[in-house]
Design a protein around this motif. Structure first.
Motif, PDB file in Angstrom:
ATOM      1  N   PHE A  97       0.822  -1.196  -0.074  1.00  0.00           N
ATOM      2  CA  PHE A  97       0.051  -0.048   0.120  1.00  0.00           C
ATOM      3  C   PHE A  97       0.905   1.408  -0.072  1.00  0.00           C
ATOM      4  CE2 PHE A  97      -2.558   3.479   1.890  1.00  0.00           C
ATOM      5  CZ  PHE A  97      -3.417   3.335   1.072  1.00  0.00           C
ATOM      6  N   PHE A  98       1.829   1.301   0.770  1.00  0.00           N
ATOM      7  CA  PHE A  98       2.740   2.257   0.862  1.00  0.00           C
ATOM      8  C   PHE A  98       3.849   2.585  -0.192  1.00  0.00           C
ATOM      9  CE2 PHE A  98       0.812   2.088   5.344  1.00  0.00           C
ATOM     10  CZ  PHE A  98       0.369   3.302   5.273  1.00  0.00           C
ATOM     11  N   ASP A  99       3.917   1.495  -0.952  1.00  0.00           N
ATOM     12  CA  ASP A  99       4.790   1.482  -2.320  1.00  0.00           C
ATOM     13  C   ASP A  99       4.362   2.380  -3.293  1.00  0.00           C
ATOM     14  OD1 ASP A  99       7.040   0.854  -3.252  1.00  0.00           O
ATOM     15  OD2 ASP A  99       6.887  -1.277  -3.718  1.00  0.00           O
ATOM     16  N   HIS A 100       5.385   2.778  -4.154  1.00  0.00           N
ATOM     17  CA  HIS A 100       4.939   3.501  -5.330  1.00  0.00           C
ATOM     18  C   HIS A 100       4.136   2.283  -6.196  1.00  0.00           C
ATOM     19  CE1 HIS A 100       7.077   7.335  -5.035  1.00  0.00           C
ATOM     20  NE2 HIS A 100       7.340   6.773  -3.946  1.00  0.00           N
ATOM     21  N   ALA A 101       3.193   2.750  -7.172  1.00  0.00           N
ATOM     22  CA  ALA A 101       2.541   1.966  -8.249  1.00  0.00           C
ATOM     23  C   ALA A 101       2.726   2.682  -9.354  1.00  0.00           C
ATOM     24  CB  ALA A 101       1.225   1.882  -7.769  1.00  0.00           C
ATOM     25  N   PRO A 102       4.011   2.200 -10.167  1.00  0.00           N
ATOM     26  CA  PRO A 102       4.125   2.765 -11.338  1.00  0.00           C
ATOM     27  C   PRO A 102       3.115   2.450 -12.704  1.00  0.00           C
ATOM     28  CG  PRO A 102       6.023   1.577 -10.680  1.00  0.00           C
ATOM     29  CD  PRO A 102       4.949   1.778  -9.815  1.00  0.00           C
ATOM     30  N   THR A 103       2.678   1.586 -12.700  1.00  0.00           N
ATOM     31  CA  THR A 103       1.711   1.197 -13.710  1.00  0.00           C
ATOM     32  C   THR A 103       0.502   1.909 -13.364  1.00  0.00           C
ATOM     33  OG1 THR A 103       2.494  -0.974 -13.551  1.00  0.00           O
ATOM     34  CG2 THR A 103       0.615  -0.832 -14.913  1.00  0.00           C
ATOM     35  N   LEU A 104      -0.042   1.783 -12.371  1.00  0.00           N
ATOM     36  CA  LEU A 104      -1.325   2.598 -12.126  1.00  0.00           C
ATOM     37  C   LEU A 104      -1.192   3.982 -12.313  1.00  0.00           C
ATOM     38  CD1 LEU A 104      -4.423   2.428 -10.783  1.00  0.00           C
ATOM     39  CD2 LEU A 104      -3.144   2.743  -8.482  1.00  0.00           C
ATOM     40  N   GLU A 105      -0.211   4.551 -11.758  1.00  0.00           N
ATOM     41  CA  GLU A 105       0.198   5.992 -11.960  1.00  0.00           C
ATOM     42  C   GLU A 105       0.142   6.478 -13.161  1.00  0.00           C
ATOM     43  OE1 GLU A 105       3.606   7.019  -9.244  1.00  0.00           O
ATOM     44  OE2 GLU A 105       2.357   6.161  -7.569  1.00  0.00           O
ATOM     45  N   ALA A 106       0.882   5.684 -13.984  1.00  0.00           N
ATOM     46  CA  ALA A 106       1.083   6.064 -15.448  1.00  0.00           C
ATOM     47  C   ALA A 106      -0.434   5.836 -16.194  1.00  0.00           C
ATOM     48  CB  ALA A 106       2.214   5.031 -16.045  1.00  0.00           C
ATOM     49  N   GLU A 107      -1.013   5.002 -15.787  1.00  0.00           N
ATOM     50  CA  GLU A 107      -2.439   4.830 -16.581  1.00  0.00           C
ATOM     51  C   GLU A 107      -3.354   5.956 -15.959  1.00  0.00           C
ATOM     52  OE1 GLU A 107      -2.628   2.560 -18.593  1.00  0.00           O
ATOM     53  OE2 GLU A 107      -4.726   2.735 -18.962  1.00  0.00           O
ATOM     54  N   LEU A 108      -3.195   6.499 -14.926  1.00  0.00           N
ATOM     55  CA  LEU A 108      -4.217   7.532 -14.599  1.00  0.00           C
ATOM     56  C   LEU A 108      -3.727   8.913 -15.070  1.00  0.00           C
ATOM     57  CD1 LEU A 108      -4.575   6.921 -10.705  1.00  0.00           C
ATOM     58  CD2 LEU A 108      -6.403   6.557 -12.252  1.00  0.00           C
ATOM     59  N   ARG A 109      -2.274   8.830 -15.240  1.00  0.00           N
ATOM     60  CA  ARG A 109      -1.764  10.072 -15.959  1.00  0.00           C
ATOM     61  C   ARG A 109      -2.111  10.238 -17.440  1.00  0.00           C
ATOM     62  NH1 ARG A 109       3.254   9.170 -14.665  1.00  0.00           N
ATOM     63  NH2 ARG A 109       3.116  10.050 -12.507  1.00  0.00           N
ATOM     64  N   LYS A 110      -2.046   9.099 -18.043  1.00  0.00           N
ATOM     65  CA  LYS A 110      -2.298   9.013 -19.506  1.00  0.00           C
ATOM     66  C   LYS A 110      -3.738   9.159 -19.618  1.00  0.00           C
ATOM     67  CE  LYS A 110      -2.497   5.022 -22.123  1.00  0.00           C
ATOM     68  NZ  LYS A 110      -2.340   3.772 -22.202  1.00  0.00           N
ATOM     69  N   LYS A 111      -4.792   8.939 -18.709  1.00  0.00           N
ATOM     70  CA  LYS A 111      -6.143   9.424 -18.896  1.00  0.00           C
ATOM     71  C   LYS A 111      -6.593  10.534 -18.368  1.00  0.00           C
ATOM     72  CE  LYS A 111      -7.848   4.554 -19.068  1.00  0.00           C
ATOM     73  NZ  LYS A 111      -7.928   3.309 -18.368  1.00  0.00           N
ATOM     74  N   GLY A 112      -5.484  11.304 -17.807  1.00  0.00           N
ATOM     75  CA  GLY A 112      -5.840  12.750 -17.539  1.00  0.00           C
ATOM     76  C   GLY A 112      -6.579  12.701 -15.939  1.00  0.00           C
ATOM     77  N   LYS A 113      -6.630  11.804 -15.032  1.00  0.00           N
ATOM     78  CA  LYS A 113      -7.031  11.499 -14.042  1.00  0.00           C
ATOM     79  C   LYS A 113      -6.122  12.163 -13.003  1.00  0.00           C
ATOM     80  CE  LYS A 113     -10.553   8.189 -15.326  1.00  0.00           C
ATOM     81  NZ  LYS A 113     -11.038   6.715 -15.240  1.00  0.00           N
ATOM     82  N   ASP A 114      -6.139  13.294 -12.936  1.00  0.00           N
ATOM     83  CA  ASP A 114      -5.274  14.030 -12.121  1.00  0.00           C
ATOM     84  C   ASP A 114      -5.688  14.159 -10.644  1.00  0.00           C
ATOM     85  OD1 ASP A 114      -4.012  14.728 -14.305  1.00  0.00           O
ATOM     86  OD2 ASP A 114      -4.487  16.549 -14.450  1.00  0.00           O
ATOM     87  N   GLU A 115      -6.864  14.086 -10.346  1.00  0.00           N
ATOM     88  CA  GLU A 115      -7.157  14.338  -9.095  1.00  0.00           C
ATOM     89  C   GLU A 115      -6.927  12.750  -8.331  1.00  0.00           C
ATOM     90  OE1 GLU A 115     -11.366  15.019  -6.696  1.00  0.00           O
ATOM     91  OE2 GLU A 115     -11.127  15.995  -8.530  1.00  0.00           O
TER      92      GLU A 115
END
Ligand code: UTP
Length: 297
Positions: free
Chosen positions: A68-86
């Motif tokens: 839970f406290f680790d970085h989640a690069p795949t999830l973060e990249a996906e959210l960034r790609k979709k513009g889900k900044d919040e």
């Protein structure tokens, strides 16, 4: 020199049997209060109090906490790609800086005192906080911050305290009060889970502590106490016997016992009602349910 509290211990090695079967595979501390796991409330409260180092005492099957406290690069990249900044920000706020969080195992659930003792090398020779994530406290100023401010004055051991009804005292560690100074009380003894009618006061210890390193030395010598477990309360009470200060701190805020099902449900309703995005719909639903209940009576 006045000492600052920069380390916090989160004992999360318990088995959480009151939530079986859920806790067979899900750590209790990952269970969700509205949309955040219990552990995140605890970590955020510690951060607000100026804590810089976070020590989780874990056990087998608690790997989800580390993830839970680790970085989640795949999830973060996906959210960034979709513009889900919040959402991206929400996820990023759960990341911990490298080196800020440490995990140590308690190999056997020998009790809360033993869990804290397991962290002793990481704590070293300085005052530290202990937060039990299943005690969730809603407060304007976070509870641990209130306690850290009090510690800056007293420099003695402080336990968070709350008044409980007489018939509930046997579920808690209870303070034997020497002087009542209002928000602070000085303590002359502590009894873990007193038998009915034997509680020395109605002030119960709940899951926030600021402790001096001497408590760790006391834990070195501790044998099992109430319930056959090595009790943190006994190691704190030993401080009093050795002439050092222990204070109870009446915090401002509402504490929810999320280690119990009823407490968890109450916290869920209360936290959801304090959220602008959920309040209206939930409140309408609750009114309907109550009206139906009343009509059926
Ligand atoms: P609890 O008394 O709530 O026990 O522990 P538990 O195992 O979490 O839950 P139940 O009673 O079986 O449902 C209070 C806190 O102390 C930690 C727990 O993780 C919880 O945060 N603890 C308890 C440990 O870390 N190790 C232990 O040996 C005992």
């Amino acid at each position: 020199m006045r000492k600052k509290v920069t380390k916090a211990v989160f004992p999360v090695a318990g088995m959480g049997t009151r939530f079986l079967p859920a806790t067979k595979s899900v750590p209790k501390e990952i269970m969700t209060l509205v949309d955040r796991p219990l552990i995140q409330y605890a970590i955020d409260e510690a951060r607000a109090a100026g804590i810089k180092e976070f020590i989780l005492v874990t056990s087998r099957g608690k790997g989800a906490l580390e993830d839970f406290f680790d970085h989640a690069p795949t999830l973060e990249a996906e959210l960034r790609k979709k513009g889900k900044d919040e959402l991206l920000n929400i996820v990023k706020n759960t990341n911990m800086e490298s080196g800020a969080i440490a995990y140590i195992r308690q190999h056997k659930a020998l009790g809360l005192g033993h869990a804290v003792w397991c962290a002793k090398r990481l704590i070293g020779n300085e005052p530290f906080a202990v937060i039990l994530p299943d005690d969730v406290i809603a407060a304007e100023k976070p509870c641990l911050q209130q306690m850290v401010e009090a510690f800056e004055e007293t420099q003695g051991n402080i336990v968070a305290a709350m008044e409980v009804p007489e018939d509930k005292a046997s579920a808690y560690g209870i303070l034997d009060v020497k002087d009542d100074m209002g928000s602070m009380v000085s303590v002359k003894g502590m009894v873990e889970k007193p038998a009915k009618g034997e509680a020395p006061s109605n002030l119960a210890v709940i899951g926030r502590y600021i402790l001096t390193p001497k408590v760790l030395q006391n834990l070195n010598k501790m044998k099992s106490g109430a319930g056959g477990e090595i009790q943190l309360t006994d190691a704190i009470a030993a401080e009093i016997n050795e002439g050092r200060d222990v204070f109870g701190f009446r915090f401002n805020g509402t504490r929810f016992d999320c280690g119990s099902k009823a407490g968890f449900l109450q916290a869920t309703v209360s936290f959801a009602l304090s959220r602008p995005d959920l309040k209206d719909e939930l409140s309408r639903y609750l009114h309907e349910v109550v009206a139906l209940e009343n009509a059926a009576e």
